[in-house]
Every structure is written in structure tokens, then in C-alpha cells.
Design an enzyme around this catalytic site. Structure first.
Site, PDB file in Angstrom:
ATOM      1  N   SER A   1      -0.327  -0.673  -4.708  1.00  0.00           N
ATOM      2  CA  SER A   1      -1.541   0.126  -4.843  1.00  0.00           C
ATOM      3  C   SER A   1      -1.257   1.492  -4.208  1.00  0.00           C
ATOM      4  O   SER A   1      -0.974   1.551  -3.012  1.00  0.00           O
ATOM      5  CB  SER A   1      -2.715  -0.545  -4.146  1.00  0.00           C
ATOM      6  OG  SER A   1      -3.901   0.200  -4.300  1.00  0.00           O
TER       7      SER A   1
ATOM      8  N   ASN B   1       0.843  -1.199   0.000  1.00  0.00           N
ATOM      9  CA  ASN B   1       0.000   0.000   0.000  1.00  0.00           C
ATOM     10  C   ASN B   1       0.877   1.247   0.000  1.00  0.00           C
ATOM     11  O   ASN B   1       1.591   1.515   0.971  1.00  0.00           O
ATOM     12  CB  ASN B   1      -0.898   0.033   1.236  1.00  0.00           C
ATOM     13  CG  ASN B   1      -1.640   1.362   1.357  1.00  0.00           C
ATOM     14  OD1 ASN B   1      -2.624   1.597   0.682  1.00  0.00           O
ATOM     15  ND2 ASN B   1      -1.136   2.264   2.207  1.00  0.00           N
ATOM     16  N   GLU B   2       0.867   1.971  -1.112  1.00  0.00           N
ATOM     17  CA  GLU B   2       1.440   3.316  -1.253  1.00  0.00           C
ATOM     18  C   GLU B   2       2.951   3.395  -1.102  1.00  0.00           C
ATOM     19  O   GLU B   2       3.508   4.490  -0.981  1.00  0.00           O
ATOM     20  CB  GLU B   2       0.756   4.310  -0.292  1.00  0.00           C
ATOM     21  CG  GLU B   2      -0.714   4.515  -0.605  1.00  0.00           C
ATOM     22  CD  GLU B   2      -1.390   5.572   0.261  1.00  0.00           C
ATOM     23  OE1 GLU B   2      -0.756   6.054   1.226  1.00  0.00           O
ATOM     24  OE2 GLU B   2      -2.553   5.907  -0.023  1.00  0.00           O
ATOM     25  N   ASP B   3       3.658   2.258  -1.162  1.00  0.00           N
ATOM     26  CA  ASP B   3       5.116   2.341  -1.046  1.00  0.00           C
ATOM     27  C   ASP B   3       5.756   2.961  -2.287  1.00  0.00           C
ATOM     28  O   ASP B   3       6.782   3.653  -2.186  1.00  0.00           O
ATOM     29  CB  ASP B   3       5.694   0.955  -0.780  1.00  0.00           C
ATOM     30  CG  ASP B   3       5.360   0.457   0.617  1.00  0.00           C
ATOM     31  OD1 ASP B   3       4.683   1.202   1.359  1.00  0.00           O
ATOM     32  OD2 ASP B   3       5.749  -0.669   0.964  1.00  0.00           O
TER      33      ASP B   3
ATOM     34  N   HIS C   1      -4.962   6.222  -5.957  1.00  0.00           N
ATOM     35  CA  HIS C   1      -5.549   6.669  -4.702  1.00  0.00           C
ATOM     36  C   HIS C   1      -5.813   8.159  -4.872  1.00  0.00           C
ATOM     37  O   HIS C   1      -4.872   8.944  -5.000  1.00  0.00           O
ATOM     38  CB  HIS C   1      -4.594   6.433  -3.531  1.00  0.00           C
ATOM     39  CG  HIS C   1      -4.379   4.980  -3.215  1.00  0.00           C
ATOM     40  ND1 HIS C   1      -3.631   4.559  -2.136  1.00  0.00           N
ATOM     41  CD2 HIS C   1      -4.828   3.842  -3.833  1.00  0.00           C
ATOM     42  CE1 HIS C   1      -3.622   3.236  -2.102  1.00  0.00           C
ATOM     43  NE2 HIS C   1      -4.342   2.778  -3.130  1.00  0.00           N
TER      44      HIS C   1
END
Length: 854
Positions: free
Chosen positions: A498, A444-446, A514
Site C-alpha cells: 500500500s 506500507n510504502e515500500d 497514498h
């Protein structure tokens, strides 16, 4: 008469048995304290709940008690239980302790002999204890060291890395990352045996990790079925699988497994397979698979286990689009394109062992009740309990499953890679049997963090080894994790992260995005949502306060029950959250006061309006084959892990916010919808002073698989008088299957006019959907006085009927009867229309309170 022994010179084989451990007791390490028995008899537990049950700490969720219990996470703890081994178990050739999960730095002792050290919460362990177990009572003791200290020591040795949310050392520790605190969650570094521990005993064989892989062929007329399993066999055995279809037809397979084997499988073909479908697309049906291990000597059953499989053909479709750049991003199940209306899922509780199977099932039921067909298991939590996935399978809710990396720069040194690879293997093996899991995502968002920090990330570099760069974990996401999926679960697609895809993580034309320009970033007005969509929007949201009934539970001092109190601030973890929340409320909603009730209502109305606008904008872009310009959206977030002001649709206590109902209305399989567009009139006036004109468009969004013939009535109302300004009608209009159909375009409106659209079935006259549209921002609307509104609520057993003389915005019904479950709320009411809301548990003698905007 002679007795013939089936096993001459040896005993009859001990069949497979399993004993789950329970009866825990605990104490703080090296304090000399007596052991404290857990008040429950559950097989799983953890230190915060045990301290709370014993009255040693105040409730961490109330008031400012979070501050008073931080010492718990800094301390070290030990747990113990008694393991009673029977004579039969002791006589078994194999004696294995299975640990489904230990949180996190754990050393396990059996009768004071160390048998296991674990430093990864997500590992599953099998430990041979032959020669260490004794007949009768044994002591199993587990010492848990502090994760924070361990991580900070690693940081000193290996170097400090960056993360957003929580202590920076968390990226070295394979523990649920949200335990370190997040912008919606507290810091509770708990520990304990949070998953089951079992003693398994057997002589000849044990079988586990039974996986039924069904590959449904493209035409859906046949499935290749393989039943595979891990096996420990000391002798030759026969493994028999009985596969029973949903309608009771059985197929039996068998194979001989040689001594010393570690893996085996059986295969067959299923003609005309009965398929599992997601919510609103078809039935959720399963084949039962019973696996029996038989002795080759006398065909006695040595072990029996059962599982099930939902057969489906799955694709993540990313292909060029017509009339738009980039590629699609949508899910196809059984050759049907599925538009996604869903939410992000965080752990439902800060203390995982406090949850029950019913809690998971209730949460999935809430998802289904709001017409949502996907939950994304977010990468800062954990690989969820089996009960969660079981409920998703049962209800047809698809699962997007992240690997457990979130908002950070993670290491990729050899020991970390080894631990993560084992973690991935353990968890993919566990979860691959659930047909609801339709995507694995690397993190997530790395990638977004890497962009933000300007790390070395060149999408064109496909070398596969980035361990020497300052973004080393890219090697995990693009090499190690996809290799695990390809090996163990190749039928489920893998997505590196993501958001991910396109030229960067904000590219709306490829992959998922996102969309946090609303709330975070530039704090864009939510009215701009039509410009902010992407091919798949996997996060977006708007904060609000929980309902007043919940606030009164966690703020125990009445003097602290105001929006700016210290307690209310502590239960808002978002950095700058109060400032951002205030900005959105003040920019959109007229306030009477800063009274807590008004503030709660204003925040919830604003959240509902924002999420409604977002889903409306995304769904409109689902325009049919090769025009899947947006394949779905996932609200951030459906749930909370403690009482807090957050982006959740349902708060920690299970209270539905107004946004829950807005999402429910916007996500229904067939809806009519309205969008208002403002355009500036050409003139020499300065841009900021130009006159703006507005028009509305009306369309129908249909995620069903058949077209509908409908009648449409669109009415423009004067907001202050309730008079009808104009009416437009369409009769016997066809709404296309599984796409959006535009119905009316360019209907002129002004800022004194509200619009209602009603869509009915042309044949039966049945109400199919309502929609409404109001001038923006709402704060500019000149609403009539409540005395003139003529709002009337008629209370029945299990229902309320609402009417009004004037257009009413955001009408909320409530009652002191806490058992009532409303089917809808926060609704817009228009003259000459009766709005009925079902209310399970409501009695006609109950008092129903009403509030609405203005």
C-alpha cells in the site's frame, strides 16, 4: 462392592489446564541491582512503564523528557517471575510454556537453564519444559538485549539499507518499527514480556488454534463450515464441535483423532446462514463454536474451548469501469458493495502494555461514532491485540491489515525469510478467526520507497525471485506472504503493498494510492482535492495541534506554551512540519496573532476543512454499478501514540479535534454536499490576473442500501449582512441507493456569498443532512464583526442550541467540564436555522464558551 477402575494400571488422565504467569520483577542486566517488583500484577509489562512506576525516570511524554530517557533503550534488562507448579501439573505428561510475544531479543531461562531464544517480537512460541520444571516454585527469567545495538551490528555485517523514519538498522529487526521514532512518534526502544506467557499441562491431548472457516456461497443461501485445529494427542480422542446459531439452533459434529495427529478438522453445511455485516449495512451476528475433547474410554471432557464466527461473503472487486480507465478497487460484503469511510490506525500508545481492553473498545467506539467503517492497521506498528479485532467484529468495523513492514528497503536473506514466514504464519493463524479482517497488505510504502530510490523494480518481471536485486523484499511481498495467506486464510484477499497497482504507486486508475501531494510533496492547495482522487485513497491527511487542554498537560512550564517553543517543537516530529503547517495556515486562514489558542484553532480549522474537502471529493466518485470511480478513503490517522502535533483526529488524551467532527459529518450514511468550482473568464489579461467566476454543484451521497425521497433547499447568503441572495428548492427528489446522486449543477455564486443546503425527508420533514460552502481561501472573506454576528448559545441539560444573525464559519463550543462529550463541533451556522448539538454530561448550569472564524 468392587470398584471398577476406568484406567486400570494407570492414573486418570490429567485434563488440559492453563496458568497465566504474572508477578514480574525487573532489573538492569549486569548492574548488580536488586530486583524491583512491578507495582502492578498484570501478566504483561515492559521496561519504560516499570521504570516510570518505580520513579526511576521522569514521565517520557512530558516536556523534553524524551531526551532524558534514551539510555533506557540502549541498556539491557532482565525480568523474572515465580512459576508455581502444583503436584497435579508436575504429574502431567505434557508441560508446555507458551509465549505469545517477547519484545524483542530475548533469552528465556527456567531455573537458570536456557529454554528459548527469540529475536522476533511477532513470533509465538511453545516450549516443552518436561524435566526442567519442578514441583513448587520455579524461576522464569528473561534477558532482553538491546535492539538498536543488535540491528547496527547486523548492518555492519550485511550492509546498510535505506529507510525513511528511524534508524536505518530497524529494517533488519522484527520489532514494531514505530519504536524507532516516526514523523508523529518518539523514539522509545522498549522491551519486555509484552504479551502473555502461560504454562499449559495435560496428559492426553491439547487443542489450540481453533479456526472456524465459513465459506458463504454466492447466493448467500448456504455456507460450507470447517472447524480446524492444531492438536497434540498422545492417545486416540474424540473431538466434538457444537455450533450454535445466533437464534439458538445447535448443530453437533464429532470426529475421532488418532494418537500422534497434529491437525484435524470437522465440516458441515449451514443452510440459510445468518450473516455478519459491516457497519450501516446490516447486523453483526455470530455463531458460537464450542469444541470439546473427550476421552474415548469414558467420554470425560479433557479440554473445552469456545470461539465464534461471523459468516460473510467477501470480495475485493477490481474490474473494468464504464467511462473511465483502469479498474475499480472496492470491497463487497455479502454481495453488497461497501463504500469505505475510514482511518489509518497506529498503535494507540508508545508502551503497549499500558493499554487495556477498554482502551481498544473505546477507540473502536470513537470510529463508529464518526460513521467510519474501516480501520487500516498500518505496517509500522504491530499485529494488534485480540481486543482490538474483537471490538471491530462487534461493531462492524472492517480491518485492512498490513504486514509489519513500513517505509524501508528490507532484506530477504534466508534467515530473514524464515523468520518472517514464521511470523506471518503465527499472526495469520491468530487473526484469521476475526471476520472484520477483510484485506492483508504486504507492506506500507515500500514500493514507493523503491520508486523514490530508483531501485530495480520492473512490474513486468514476474519471475518471483528478486533476492539478487537491490529491492530484494519484493520476493517477500509477492511470493512468501501471499503463499501464507493462500495456505491459511484464502478467503481474505491479499494486496502486495500500500500503495500498489497500476503503472506505478501514484497511478490513480488502479489499486490504491497514498495522496500526499497535499502536505508532503508539492504542498498542493487542499482546494484541489477533486483532481487528486484515485480508485481507493488509503492515506491522506493534514496536521494540526491538539486542543489546548491537552497542550497544558504535556507542556508543564507555562513559559513554554507558545507555538514556537522548544517543547512544542519536540512534540512535532514531522520533518519540516512547522514550515508546512505555517504555509497551510497562512495560505488559508486569517490570523489575529500567534497566540497559542489562535494557532491551535487555526490549525484545527484548516485540518477540518482539508479533510472535509478530501472526503467530499472521494465520495462524489461513488456513482453506482461499474462507476465505482473511488471505492473509499482512509484518513491518516485516527489516533496518536503520545502527546504530539500530528495528523490525528483524536489526540493521545482522547480529545477530539475539529477534524474528527468534520469527518463524522462527511461520513454519515446519507448526506447532502456542495462543491465550489472556479473558472477563469476568457480575456487577454495575464493568467494570474484573470477574473474568476464560481459556481456550486449540489449532490447527495448515500451509502445505504435503499433509495430515499427528499426535499432540498439551497440558500445563498450574503456573508456580511446575512441577507438571502437566492434560494433553490427541489421536492420529492429520489436519492439513489448506495451511490451519489447529482441534484443541482452550475449555481452561480460570488466571493461574498456562502451557501447552505438542507435536505429533509419528504414524508416526515425530518432533517437528514446539512452542508455549507464558502469562498476560498477563507482568509479572503470579509467577515462581519463579532458584535454584529448575533451568535446565541442556549444551554440545556445534554444539549446546546445555537443561532446567529449572520453566516458563521467553524463555530467551536467548549466547557471546563471535562466529562462532556460533544456530538458535533466546529459547525457552520446560518440565519433562520437552529443548530442543536447533543452534549452528554452537560448541565444547563455549565458555562459554554464559543469561538468561531473571524
Amino acid at each position: 462392592m468392587a470398584v471398577i477402575e476406568l484406567y486400570p494400571q494407570e492414573k486418570k488422565p490429567h485434563p488440559f489446564t492453563s496458568q497465566t504467569l504474572s508477578g514480574w520483577q525487573w532489573r538492569q542486566l549486569d548492574k548488580g541491582d536488586d530486583w524491583t517488583p512491578c507495582t502492578h500484577k498484570k501478566p504483561t509489562t515492559e521496561i519504560y512503564t516499570d521504570l516510570l512506576d518505580a520513579g526511576r525516570i521522569p514521565d517520557p511524554f512530558l516536556d523534553e523528557n524524551e531526551k532524558l530517557v534514551q539510555w533506557v533503550g540502549a541498556a539491557e534488562w532482565e525480568y523474572a517471575c515465580t512459576l508455581t507448579a502444583t503436584a497435579a501439573e508436575m504429574a502431567a505428561v505434557r508441560q508446555v510454556l507458551v509465549f505469545d510475544g517477547l519484545d524483542t531479543f530475548a533469552t528465556v531461562y527456567l531455573n537458570d537453564t536456557a529454554i528459548l531464544e527469540s529475536d522476533n517480537m511477532f513470533h509465538i512460541h511453545r516450549v516443552d519444559v518436561v524435566g526442567r520444571l519442578r514441583e513448587g516454585d520455579n524461576t522464569l527469567r528473561i534477558v532482553f538485549k538491546g535492539a538498536l545495538v543488535a540491528g547496527q551490528n547486523m548492518e555492519k555485517t550485511l550492509g546498510k539499507l535505506t529507510c525513511f523514519n528511524g534508524d536505518s538498522s530497524r529494517v533488519y529487526i522484527r520489532k514494531a518499527q514505530y519504536h524507532y521514532g516516526w514523523d508523529w512518534g518518539p523514539t522509545f526502544l522498549t522491551c519486555g514480556p509484552y504479551r502473555e506467557i502461560r504454562l499449559e499441562t495435560y496428559d492426553v491431548v491439547a487443542v489450540w488454534d481453533v479456526f472456524t472457516d465459513a465459506v458463504v456461497l454466492e447466493g448467500l443461501q448456504q455456507a460450507d463450515l470447517t472447524v480446524s485445529f492444531t492438536v497434540d494427542a498422545s492417545k486416540d480422542v474424540v473431538v466434538q464441535a457444537t455450533i450454535t446459531s445466533p437464534d439458538g439452533k445447535a448443530v453437533q459434529l464429532s470426529t475421532k483423532v488418532k494418537a500422534g495427529s497434529t491437525e484435524a478438522s470437522l465440516s458441515t453445511k449451514i443452510d440459510q446462514p445468518q450473516l455478519w455485516y459491516p457497519l450501516h449495512h446490516g447486523p453483526q451476528v455470530f455463531y458460537n463454536v464450542k469444541v470439546e475433547v473427550l476421552s474415548v474410554d469414558d467420554t470425560s471432557v479433557l479440554q473445552s474451548t469456545s470461539t465464534r464466527v461471523g459468516m460473510r461473503r467477501l470480495r475485493l472487486v477490481q474490474e473494468p469501469l464504464l467511462d473511465a480507465p483502469g479498474t475499480s478497487f472496492y470491497f463487497e460484503v455479502n454481495n453488497q458493495a461497501v463504500y469505505i469511510n475510514g482511518s489509518n490506525w497506529i498503535p494507540r500508545h508508545s508502551f503497549l502494555t499500558a493499554l487495556t481492553e477498554d482502551d481498544y473498545r473505546q477507540s473502536v467506539d470513537e470510529c463508529v461514532a464518526s460513521h467510519q467503517n474501516m480501520l487500516r492497521v498500518w505496517g509500522g506498528g504491530l499485529y494488534e491485540h485480540d481486543s482490538f479485532y474483537q471490538a471491530c467484529d462487534d461493531k462492524g468495523v472492517l480491518v485492512w491489515q498490513d504486514f509489519m513492514f513500513a517505509c524501508g528497503v528490507y532484506p530477504c536473506h534466508p534467515a530473514f525469510v524464515k523468520s518472517v514466514t514464521r511470523e506471518a504464519c503465527d499472526q495469520v493463524r491468530r487473526l484469521r478467526r476475526f471476520c472484520s479482517v477483510v484485506l492483508w497488505a504486504g507492506n506500507n510504502e515500500d514500493y514507493q520507497v523503491a520508486e523514490n530510490l530508483k531501485l530495480d523494480w520492473d512490474p513486468a518481471d514476474d519471475s518471483g525471485d528478486w533476492t539478487k536485486t537491490n529491492f530484494p523484499a519484493r520476493t517477500l511481498y509477492e511470493r512468501h506472504l501471499p503463499a501464507v495467506i493462500q495456505d491459511l486464510c484464502p478467503q481474505v484477499p491479499y494486496h502486495p503493498g500500500s500503495p500498489w497497482g497500476g503503472v506505478n504507486t501514484e497511478d490513480p486508475t488502479m489499486g490504491d494510492i497514498h495522496q500526499w501531494s497535499v502536505w508532503h510533496g508539492t504542498l498542493e492547495p487542499y482546494q484541489r482535492w477533486p483532481e487528486l482522487t484515485g480508485r481507493f485513497v488509503s492515506e491522506f491527511g493534514m496536521m494540526s495541534l491538539p486542543p489546548r487542554r491537552s497542550v497544558d498537560k504535556y507542556v508543564t512550564d507555562p513559559a513554554q506554551r507558545y507555538p514556537q517553543s522548544a517543547v512544542m517543537d519536540l512534540h512535532n516530529k514531522a520533518e519540516g512540519g512547522e514550515r508546512r503547517l505555517t504555509s497551510y495556515i497562512v495560505e488559508n486562514v486569517r490570523l489575529r496573532s500567534l497566540d497559542l489558542n489562535d494557532w491551535i484553532y487555526a490549525s484545527q480549522l484548516m485540518q477540518a476543512e482539508c479533510l472535509g474537502a478530501a472526503i467530499r471529493a472521494c465520495r462524489r466518485q461513488w456513482k453506482g454499478r461499474r462507476r465505482e470511480y473511488c471505492g473509499g478513503q482512509l484518513v491518516w490517522q485516527i489516533n496518536d501514540c503520545w502527546p504530539v502535533a500530528s495528523w490525528a483526529l483524536i489526540d493521545f488524551y482522547g480529545e477530539r479535534k475539529l477534524a474528527y467532527y468534520a469527518v463524522k459529518r462527511q461520513s454519515a450514511p446519507l448526506i447532502v454536499d456542495i462543491g465550489r468550482t472556479y473558472t477563469a473568464v476568457e480575456s487577454n489579461t495575464l493568467e494570474a490576473l484573470k477574473e474568476k467566476r464560481a459556481h456550486v454543484d449540489v449532490w447527495a451521497a448515500n451509502s445505504g442500501l435503499s433509495q430515499d425521497v427528499v426535499d432540498l433547499t439551497v440558500t445563498l447568503f450574503d456573508i456580511q449582512t446575512g441577507g438571502v441572495v437566492r434560494t433553490e428548492s427541489l421536492t420529492r427528489t429520489t436519492v439513489g441507493a448506495n451511490k451519489t446522486t447529482e441534484l443541482l449543477h452550475g449555481l452561480a455564486v460570488d466571493d461574498k456569498t456562502a451557501v447552505q443546503a438542507i435536505m429533509r425527508d419528504s414524508s416526515t420533514g425530518e432533517l437528514l443532512s446539512r452542508a455549507s460552502d464558502w469562498p476560498q481561501p477563507l482568509k479572503h472573506i470579509a467577515m462581519a464583526s463579532p458584535e454584529d454576528s448575533g451568535v446565541q448559545v442556549t444551554v440545556h441539560d445534554g444539549r446546546v442550541d445555537i443561532t446567529s444573525k449572520l453566516p458563521i464559519k467553524g463555530l467551536e463550543v467548549s466547557t471546563s467540564n471535562e466529562s462532556v462529550i460533544w456530538s458535533d463541533n466546529g459547525v457552520d451556522i446560518f440565519p433562520s436555522d437552529v443548530y442543536s448539538i447533543d452534549a452528554t454530561g452537560l448541565s444547563k448550569t455549565d458555562t459554554v464558551d464559543v469561538r468561531y472564524y473571524g
